[in-house]
Design a protein around this motif. Structure first.
Motif, PDB file in Angstrom:
ATOM      1  N   GLU A 540       0.837  -1.206   0.000  1.00 28.33           N
ATOM      2  CA  GLU A 540       0.000   0.000   0.000  1.00 28.33           C
ATOM      3  C   GLU A 540       0.867   1.248   0.000  1.00 28.33           C
ATOM      4  O   GLU A 540       0.579   2.216  -0.701  1.00 28.33           O
ATOM      5  CB  GLU A 540      -0.892   0.022   1.236  1.00 28.33           C
ATOM      6  CG  GLU A 540      -2.029  -0.962   1.252  1.00 28.33           C
ATOM      7  CD  GLU A 540      -2.874  -0.793   2.504  1.00 28.33           C
ATOM      8  OE1 GLU A 540      -3.732   0.125   2.512  1.00 28.33           O
ATOM      9  OE2 GLU A 540      -2.653  -1.542   3.461  1.00 28.33           O
ATOM     10  N   LEU A 541       1.907   1.214   0.804  1.00 30.73           N
ATOM     11  CA  LEU A 541       2.804   2.366   0.904  1.00 30.73           C
ATOM     12  C   LEU A 541       3.546   2.591  -0.408  1.00 30.73           C
ATOM     13  O   LEU A 541       3.686   3.719  -0.880  1.00 30.73           O
ATOM     14  CB  LEU A 541       3.798   2.157   2.047  1.00 30.73           C
ATOM     15  CG  LEU A 541       3.189   2.033   3.454  1.00 30.73           C
ATOM     16  CD1 LEU A 541       4.248   1.619   4.452  1.00 30.73           C
ATOM     17  CD2 LEU A 541       2.555   3.348   3.872  1.00 30.73           C
ATOM     18  N   GLU A 542       4.016   1.516  -1.014  1.00 28.29           N
ATOM     19  CA  GLU A 542       4.776   1.635  -2.258  1.00 28.29           C
ATOM     20  C   GLU A 542       3.907   2.141  -3.404  1.00 28.29           C
ATOM     21  O   GLU A 542       4.423   2.676  -4.394  1.00 28.29           O
ATOM     22  CB  GLU A 542       5.396   0.290  -2.628  1.00 28.29           C
ATOM     23  CG  GLU A 542       6.510  -0.154  -1.706  1.00 28.29           C
ATOM     24  CD  GLU A 542       7.159  -1.444  -2.170  1.00 28.29           C
ATOM     25  OE1 GLU A 542       7.166  -1.706  -3.393  1.00 28.29           O
ATOM     26  OE2 GLU A 542       7.653  -2.213  -1.307  1.00 28.29           O
ATOM     27  N   ALA A 543       2.604   1.965  -3.287  1.00 24.71           N
ATOM     28  CA  ALA A 543       1.704   2.427  -4.346  1.00 24.71           C
ATOM     29  C   ALA A 543       1.577   3.949  -4.377  1.00 24.71           C
ATOM     30  O   ALA A 543       1.080   4.513  -5.355  1.00 24.71           O
ATOM     31  CB  ALA A 543       0.323   1.798  -4.160  1.00 24.71           C
ATOM     32  N   ILE A 544       2.031   4.622  -3.313  1.00 26.02           N
ATOM     33  CA  ILE A 544       1.968   6.088  -3.265  1.00 26.02           C
ATOM     34  C   ILE A 544       3.146   6.658  -4.038  1.00 26.02           C
ATOM     35  O   ILE A 544       4.302   6.309  -3.775  1.00 26.02           O
ATOM     36  CB  ILE A 544       2.025   6.582  -1.800  1.00 26.02           C
ATOM     37  CG1 ILE A 544       0.899   5.949  -0.981  1.00 26.02           C
ATOM     38  CG2 ILE A 544       1.950   8.101  -1.740  1.00 26.02           C
ATOM     39  CD1 ILE A 544       1.017   6.217   0.510  1.00 26.02           C
ATOM     40  N   GLU A 545       2.884   7.526  -5.007  1.00 26.15           N
ATOM     41  CA  GLU A 545       3.959   8.137  -5.773  1.00 26.15           C
ATOM     42  C   GLU A 545       4.841   8.963  -4.844  1.00 26.15           C
ATOM     43  O   GLU A 545       4.370   9.800  -4.091  1.00 26.15           O
ATOM     44  CB  GLU A 545       3.408   9.038  -6.880  1.00 26.15           C
ATOM     45  CG  GLU A 545       4.511   9.606  -7.767  1.00 26.15           C
ATOM     46  CD  GLU A 545       3.959  10.380  -8.950  1.00 26.15           C
ATOM     47  OE1 GLU A 545       4.754  10.945  -9.707  1.00 26.15           O
ATOM     48  OE2 GLU A 545       2.723  10.421  -9.110  1.00 26.15           O
ATOM     49  N   GLY A 546       6.142   8.661  -4.887  1.00 29.12           N
ATOM     50  CA  GLY A 546       7.074   9.348  -4.012  1.00 29.12           C
ATOM     51  C   GLY A 546       7.485   8.519  -2.809  1.00 29.12           C
ATOM     52  O   GLY A 546       8.403   8.898  -2.077  1.00 29.12           O
TER      53      GLY A 546
END
Length: 668
Positions: A540-546
């Motif tokens: 879930e965290l990695e799916a956030i750009e940046g």
């Protein structure tokens, strides 16, 4: 004779050890200058006693081994290193040897800047780049083709489809890119690189080419050792051809008729070197005529037709009075040199960072040494070189402590990390640093708690961790020396105000490794509370750009750890549990759906421009990608401009940005 034999054997053993540290581990213990002097002494002894020369001596080969993780490739023509000179006299000696060997003066010489980077060989077949290989040990190098293709100054195809071309050059990291990389590493809790060359050496050998692409490496081409389908007669002709083919070539290179012209070149660039966007450590002088190069040949280690002139180190000279070790909030041990006062860039400097254990070993800096100190682009004084010739007799090699100098806990060093850490979270030094970070302007912005007061409260047993700030006994605090009721009331108000700080500030203050302001804002905006973030999965965290894998893994590890859970629980019990409540605009945000990246210097601080864009609904990122809507470019832009151009991302200068904002109804 036995003493000479023993000295030669010691030198060979020591040089081999330093070659292994430098080439294999990328953890050199001494400066280039010190290494060159060891090699010079060995060469002199072997020249005086040729009967003692052995085939395995470091003087008989280009030293160093290669890593096993990357494919190994043998060079068709060995990538020899260069012999060094340090003054006009030694340069004249090299020229004299060239004249004697040719029986006349050489046709011309070529003088080029000596880039402080990593040598690379590029192989083109029918005009297409098929292989990139590091110098390695000179005979065998490491294949880094995928990484090399990420460097924008390396053409993937030549304009001429010749059967075979080998191009050699230097991979380097521009200073602005290096400073930005270290800024990000500090923000993310990572140890900064000591210098651009070390950063380059690590980057070109990364197994993840995506990370290599983010490092902003560049390449200067300096030689064509092999070419089929075309004849070249001069080295200068090859440099001109490389430029025609689209390679970046050494700026300012000069074809010189004689040695005085070379001396003028050395003097000129010695004065201009600080203005360059990359590091140089000298000038390379080459015989221009390729037939003369062929006639001169090479030793097993150096070409006879080229030599390097090394500049002395930059900065001011002073003496190391002591070396102390500081302990930071993550337990990292940082060695610091205490110096005799020296004026540097308008201020008096008495301390300079030595970065980490590896850098201390590379410099081989010792108490009593005379050193060169300079201020880097981050304005932090640092030791850059040691004058070995001025070393006092009996000076002992510095060793990092095996136990924390504050609490005595055995230190640890995780695999693949530079940092040596104290693992004791209750260490007084760690507690102090964590409290200072938590209260800092970058964190919860709690004023009135400087280092002296934090130490005072720790020693009085009134503080243990940041959560204990809200347990203070105010009457007892007011009775402490230098406090009083007014100071106690002021701190009490600061702590009450801190309850309403935004969530992103608390995330920074928690001290999660790799989580700086930008990442904290992204996480706060996405999850809205500590509890929600604590439940987030890594994907879930990695799916956030940046938010990349490193940050995501660090966040998950923190909230899963018993220490992290206890820290968050104690804060929440004391009412420190902010929730993200972003204001919803009355209508659609004018810049909603747009993503911006900013590079270079604008007429106002970049943070203000980013805040303006975010307030209008835009997303502001640190790195350029295909999803980036616009790159905003100020003066002296960094590597992001090249990345944007290669991806076709629109580029706006400040005036164009103002026009865009005006069209969207956003006031500049």
């Amino acid at each position: 004779m036995s003493n000479v034999r023993e000295r030669i054997e010691w030198l060979r053993k020591e040089i081999r050890r330093h070659e292994y540290l430098y080439y294999v581990l990328a953890q050199p213990e001494i400066s280039d200058f010190a290494f060159d002097r060891l090699m010079a002494e060995l060469k002199a002894l072997e020249a005086a006693h040729p009967e003692l020369v052995t085939p395995d001596s470091p003087t008989q080969r280009v030293g160093g081994a290669v890593l096993d993780e990357l494919p190994q490739v043998r060079h068709e023509i060995p990538m020899l290193s260069l012999d060094n000179s340090y003054n006009e006299g030694e340069l004249a000696e090299w020229y004299g040897r060239v004249v004697r060997a040719l029986g006349r003066k050489p046709d011309h010489l070529v003088a080029e800047l000596k880039i402080d980077g990593v040598s690379l060989s590029l192989i083109y077949e029918n005009g297409v780049l098929v292989r990139a290989v590091t110098r390695g040990n000179g005979e065998v190098g490491e294949e880094v083709t995928t990484n090399a293709k990420t460097i924008p100054t390396i053409p993937l195809r030549l304009p001429e489809e010749l059967p075979l071309v080998e191009v050699r050059g230097e991979v380097y990291m521009p200073r602005p890119v290096f400073l930005e990389l270290n800024r990000r590493r500090r923000e993310e809790g990572e140890e900064p690189f000591a210098n651009p060359r070390n950063a380059t050496a690590g980057s070109i050998r990364l197994l993840d080419s995506r990370e290599c692409a983010r490092r902003g490496l560049r390449f200067f081409a300096y030689q064509i050792p092999r070419i089929q389908g075309k004849e070249l007669h001069y080295h200068s002709e090859a440099l001109e051809l490389l430029a025609q083919w689209g390679f970046a070539t050494n700026p300012g290179w000069r074809r010189c008729p004689d040695l005085p012209c070379v001396h003028a070149f050395v003097e000129e660039w010695g004065q201009k070197r600080k203005s360059l966007a990359f590091d140089i450590d000298g000038v390379v002088v080459k015989v221009d005529n390729l037939a003369e190069q062929q006639a001169l040949g090479a030793t097993s280690k150096f070409p006879r037709w080229a030599v390097a002139y090394k500049y002395p180190p930059e900065g001011e000279r002073t003496r190391v009075k002591n070396i102390v070790v500081q302990v930071g909030r993550t337990g990292t041990l940082t060695p610091v040199a205490e110096l005799e006062p020296v004026r540097l860039a308008g201020t008096t400097v008495t301390r300079a960072t030595l970065h980490n254990a590896d850098e201390v070993a590379r410099l081989d800096v010792r108490v009593g040494d005379t050193v060169w100190v300079e201020k880097g682009g981050d304005v932090i004084p640092k030791v850059v070189a040691v004058d070995i010739s001025a070393r006092p007799e009996g000076a002992e090699r510095f060793a990092m402590p095996e136990r924390c100098p504050v609490c005595g806990t055995p230190v640890v060093r995780e695999a693949g990390e530079v940092a040596i850490r104290c693992p004791n979270t209750s260490c007084p030094a760690v507690q102090k640093a964590r409290l200072l970070h938590f209260c800092s302007r970058a964190g919860m912005d709690i004023q009135g708690l400087g280092e002296q007061r934090v130490v005072q409260l720790l020693q009085a047993g009134m503080l243990s961790d940041p959560a204990s700030l809200w347990d203070l006994d105010w009457d007892r605090l007011a009775a402490l020396p230098s406090w009083g009721e007014k100071s106690a009331e002021n701190l009490k108000k600061q702590l009450e105000d801190a309850r309403t700080r935004p969530l992103w500030r608390l995330l920074v203050a928690l001290g999660i490794r790799h989580v700086g302001e930008r990442a904290a804002k992204l996480l706060a905006s996405r999850f809205g509370s500590l509890s929600a973030l604590a439940q987030a999965r890594q994907e879930e965290l990695e799916a956030i750009e940046g938010i990349g894998p490193t940050i995501a893994e660090s966040v998950v590890r923190f909230f899963a750890s018993e220490e992290g859970k206890e820290f968050v629980r104690r804060l929440q019990e004391r009412g420190i549990d902010p929730r993200e409540t972003p204001e919803k605009p009355a209508g659609p945000a004018p810049l909603s759906g747009l993503s911006f990246v900013i590079t270079g210097t604008l007429s106002r601080p970049r943070e203000q421009v980013a805040a303006l864009l975010e307030a209008a609904g835009a997303q502001v990122s640190e790195s350029v990608s295909r999803k980036t809507s616009y790159l905003i470019v100020g003066q002296n832009p960094g590597s992001k401009l090249n990345k944007a151009q290669s991806l076709g991302v629109p580029v706006l200068d400040e005036e164009q940005l103002r026009r865009l904002l005006s069209e969207k109804g956003v006031a500049w």
